[in-house]
Write an enzyme that holds these catalytic residues in place. Structure first.
Site, PDB file in Angstrom:
ATOM      1  N   CYS A 188     -24.558 -29.377-171.399  1.00  0.00           N
ATOM      2  CA  CYS A 188     -24.986 -30.649-172.303  1.00  0.00           C
ATOM      3  C   CYS A 188     -23.831 -31.322-172.935  1.00  0.00           C
ATOM      4  O   CYS A 188     -23.118 -30.839-173.820  1.00  0.00           O
ATOM      5  CB  CYS A 188     -26.164 -30.106-173.199  1.00  0.00           C
ATOM      6  SG  CYS A 188     -26.708 -31.546-174.057  1.00  0.00           S
ATOM      7  N   TYR A 220     -29.642 -41.854-166.703  1.00  0.00           N
ATOM      8  CA  TYR A 220     -29.926 -40.274-167.152  1.00  0.00           C
ATOM      9  C   TYR A 220     -30.926 -39.500-166.290  1.00  0.00           C
ATOM     10  O   TYR A 220     -30.621 -38.425-165.803  1.00  0.00           O
ATOM     11  CB  TYR A 220     -30.211 -40.435-168.578  1.00  0.00           C
ATOM     12  CG  TYR A 220     -30.567 -38.910-169.269  1.00  0.00           C
ATOM     13  CD1 TYR A 220     -29.621 -37.958-169.363  1.00  0.00           C
ATOM     14  CD2 TYR A 220     -31.981 -38.645-169.363  1.00  0.00           C
ATOM     15  CE1 TYR A 220     -29.900 -36.822-169.772  1.00  0.00           C
ATOM     16  CE2 TYR A 220     -32.167 -37.623-169.947  1.00  0.00           C
ATOM     17  CZ  TYR A 220     -31.118 -36.645-170.210  1.00  0.00           C
ATOM     18  OH  TYR A 220     -31.356 -35.307-170.779  1.00  0.00           O
ATOM     19  N   GLU A 232     -22.862 -33.929-166.248  1.00  0.00           N
ATOM     20  CA  GLU A 232     -22.884 -34.500-167.554  1.00  0.00           C
ATOM     21  C   GLU A 232     -21.436 -34.281-168.171  1.00  0.00           C
ATOM     22  O   GLU A 232     -21.040 -32.798-168.283  1.00  0.00           O
ATOM     23  CB  GLU A 232     -23.959 -33.791-168.649  1.00  0.00           C
ATOM     24  CG  GLU A 232     -25.250 -34.163-168.516  1.00  0.00           C
ATOM     25  CD  GLU A 232     -26.365 -34.074-169.506  1.00  0.00           C
ATOM     26  OE1 GLU A 232     -25.768 -33.392-170.590  1.00  0.00           O
ATOM     27  OE2 GLU A 232     -27.554 -34.004-169.150  1.00  0.00           O
ATOM     28  N   ASP A 267     -29.645 -24.670-169.743  1.00  0.00           N
ATOM     29  CA  ASP A 267     -29.427 -25.848-168.786  1.00  0.00           C
ATOM     30  C   ASP A 267     -29.032 -25.495-167.504  1.00  0.00           C
ATOM     31  O   ASP A 267     -27.856 -24.993-167.302  1.00  0.00           O
ATOM     32  CB  ASP A 267     -28.962 -27.024-169.303  1.00  0.00           C
ATOM     33  CG  ASP A 267     -29.145 -27.584-170.644  1.00  0.00           C
ATOM     34  OD1 ASP A 267     -30.448 -27.714-170.846  1.00  0.00           O
ATOM     35  OD2 ASP A 267     -28.372 -28.119-171.523  1.00  0.00           O
ATOM     36  N   TYR A 272     -25.371 -29.741-164.865  1.00  0.00           N
ATOM     37  CA  TYR A 272     -24.632 -29.170-165.898  1.00  0.00           C
ATOM     38  C   TYR A 272     -23.543 -28.015-165.366  1.00  0.00           C
ATOM     39  O   TYR A 272     -23.115 -27.271-166.458  1.00  0.00           O
ATOM     40  CB  TYR A 272     -25.797 -28.260-166.735  1.00  0.00           C
ATOM     41  CG  TYR A 272     -27.006 -29.030-167.098  1.00  0.00           C
ATOM     42  CD1 TYR A 272     -26.723 -29.955-168.313  1.00  0.00           C
ATOM     43  CD2 TYR A 272     -28.177 -28.700-166.591  1.00  0.00           C
ATOM     44  CE1 TYR A 272     -27.731 -30.634-168.735  1.00  0.00           C
ATOM     45  CE2 TYR A 272     -29.268 -29.548-167.092  1.00  0.00           C
ATOM     46  CZ  TYR A 272     -29.057 -30.447-167.985  1.00  0.00           C
ATOM     47  OH  TYR A 272     -30.078 -31.048-168.734  1.00  0.00           O
ATOM     48  N   CYS A 339     -28.181 -27.558-178.363  1.00  0.00           N
ATOM     49  CA  CYS A 339     -26.979 -27.166-177.764  1.00  0.00           C
ATOM     50  C   CYS A 339     -27.138 -25.978-176.791  1.00  0.00           C
ATOM     51  O   CYS A 339     -27.772 -24.944-177.311  1.00  0.00           O
ATOM     52  CB  CYS A 339     -25.761 -27.185-178.545  1.00  0.00           C
ATOM     53  SG  CYS A 339     -24.140 -26.487-177.778  1.00  0.00           S
ATOM     54  N   CYS A 355       1.706 -21.265-169.524  1.00  0.00           N
ATOM     55  CA  CYS A 355       2.104 -22.679-169.169  1.00  0.00           C
ATOM     56  C   CYS A 355       3.352 -22.619-168.270  1.00  0.00           C
ATOM     57  O   CYS A 355       4.491 -21.762-168.709  1.00  0.00           O
ATOM     58  CB  CYS A 355       2.523 -23.394-170.470  1.00  0.00           C
ATOM     59  SG  CYS A 355       2.957 -25.100-170.068  1.00  0.00           S
TER      60      CYS A 355
END
Length: 396
Positions: A188, A220, A232, A267, A272, A339, A355
């Site tokens: 979300c 949406y 999203e 979700d 998502y 959330c 890295c």
């Protein structure tokens, strides 16, 4: 007053042709919840497998709307009930205008930006019902193909030109000279965006939108239908002299569970899915190297989609801004603190350990470990509880 309605569609063949029919929304929505409630009463263990058959207690319209799901021989009640409970704990569901959304449903625009309370209820209802139906249909239905995606439109999202960030006050679209962009998706977008705008320095703007899909300028409702291919997403404009791409990327990894496929928490659906989209080779290498390290730390395969922004040029572009009412949603009065992200409480391994050697000097993190110990994501979703203003540099 006419009762609110939604447009129900189903896939009638392998080509995913859509057949629409008007039905009463509020009755269907309430009946869907009654299905789950009845299941909860009948199966208290919440994790059993049950056979599903239509009940004569529900309306013909609801039977038709749920036919594709009720024809499945069995489904897990526990996950459905978990979804219902999560949404109901945020706000009680009332019979107001909302749009059913799932890969099988294309909804009509029904939101009003003039009434916060109605808007919040509509958004919550849409997410709730869409997630229930996505769970009933399996939840991990995969991606729609470009040829079957909705056609979209040439007009850009209204209300974005000139719009200022609600917290940072900068223009959402501008990229000052020397600044860079990052685009990612991790569930979300409300909470995902807030986690970034709260970073203590270097963030010029954040915005929410629809990325990595096939439909130009989606709404949406369309993106939530899974019929555009978008997820999203969050767009970040930042000053690399003040904050490193690596800092933003670390927040991305730690703010969700990247091992979940086609969804995050309650979700579910391709809208998502987790993804990070690179604008240059350095970003690609950093994303891939950190993914490999974090995957080993989590002990599970990471499902995050990694792709070049340029891959989507043939579909009109990687990024489309979402509606103004979604921008910095969690900072606005009356916002529902929703959330569903699933942070794992695992800190990304030290920068030097993963890295690439030739990128270490340029992309050294700007945020010290003391920041992450004090303000980093914790297991479970917590960003909605935090202040809206950027974190004070003196706090860590």
């Amino acid at each position: 007053m006419e009762r609110p309605t939604y447009a129900r569609t189903s896939r009638s063949d392998a080509s995913s042709h859509i057949v629409a029919r008007e039905v009463t929304e509020s009755a269907a929505a309430q009946s869907l919840l009654r299905v789950a409630a009845d299941a909860h009463s009948s199966f208290s263990s919440c994790f059993c497998e049950v056979s599903c058959a239509p009940s004569q207690n529900y309306s013909r319209e609801v039977h038709e709307a749920m036919a594709p799901f009720l024809s499945r021989p069995a489904l897990s009640v526990g996950l459905i009930l978990q979804t219902v409970s999560a949404f109901q704990s945020q706000a009680s569901f009332v019979t107001r205008s909302a749009a059913l959304t799932s890969p099988l449903i294309a909804a009509k625009p029904a939101l009003s930006t003039t009434n916060n309370r109605n808007t919040n209820t509509n958004i919550t209802a849409r997410r709730m019902i869409g997630s229930i139906l996505d769970l009933l249909s399996g939840g991990d239905g995969g991606m729609i193909s470009p040829k079957n995606a909705l056609k979209g439109r040439p007009e850009k999202m209204a209300g974005i030109d000139g719009l200022k960030h609600y917290v940072l006050k900068n223009d959402l679209q501008e990229v000052p000279e020397g600044y860079e962009e990052a685009v990612f998706a991790n569930g979300c977008f409300w909470g995902s965006e807030k986690a970034i705008w709260r970073l203590p320095k270097g963030i010029h703007s954040t915005a929410v939108g629809y990325c990595a899909g096939f439909t130009p300028n989606p709404t949406y409702n369309e993106a939530c239908s899974s019929m555009t291919g978008h997820t999203e997403g969050v767009r970040v404009v930042y000053n690399p002299k003040e904050i490193s791409f690596v800092d933003i990327m670390r927040m991305f990894w730690e703010s969700h569970d990247p091992t979940q496929y086609m969804g995050q928490g309650n979700d579910r659906g391709s809208q998502y899915r987790s993804g990070f989209y690179y604008f240059n080779d350095d970003q690609k290498r950093l994303i891939e190297a950190s993914k490999s390290a974090y995957e080993k730390q989590l002990g599970r395969e990471i499902k995050t989609e990694i792709a070049a922004a340029s891959d989507y040029d043939k579909y009109g572009g990687l990024w489309y801004f979402a509606e103004p009412y979604h921008q910095q949603y969690l900072a606005k009065p009356g916002a529902r603190p929703y959330c569903s992200a699933q942070p794992q409480g695992v800190s990304l391994a030290s920068f030097d350990s993963w890295c690439p050697e030739d990128l270490k000097e340029k992309y050294q993190p700007k945020l010290p470990e003391s920041f992450w110990k004090k303000h980093g994501p914790v297991r479970g979703c917590s960003v909605v509880r935090f202040d809206n203003e950027p974190i004070d540099e003196n706090s860590y």
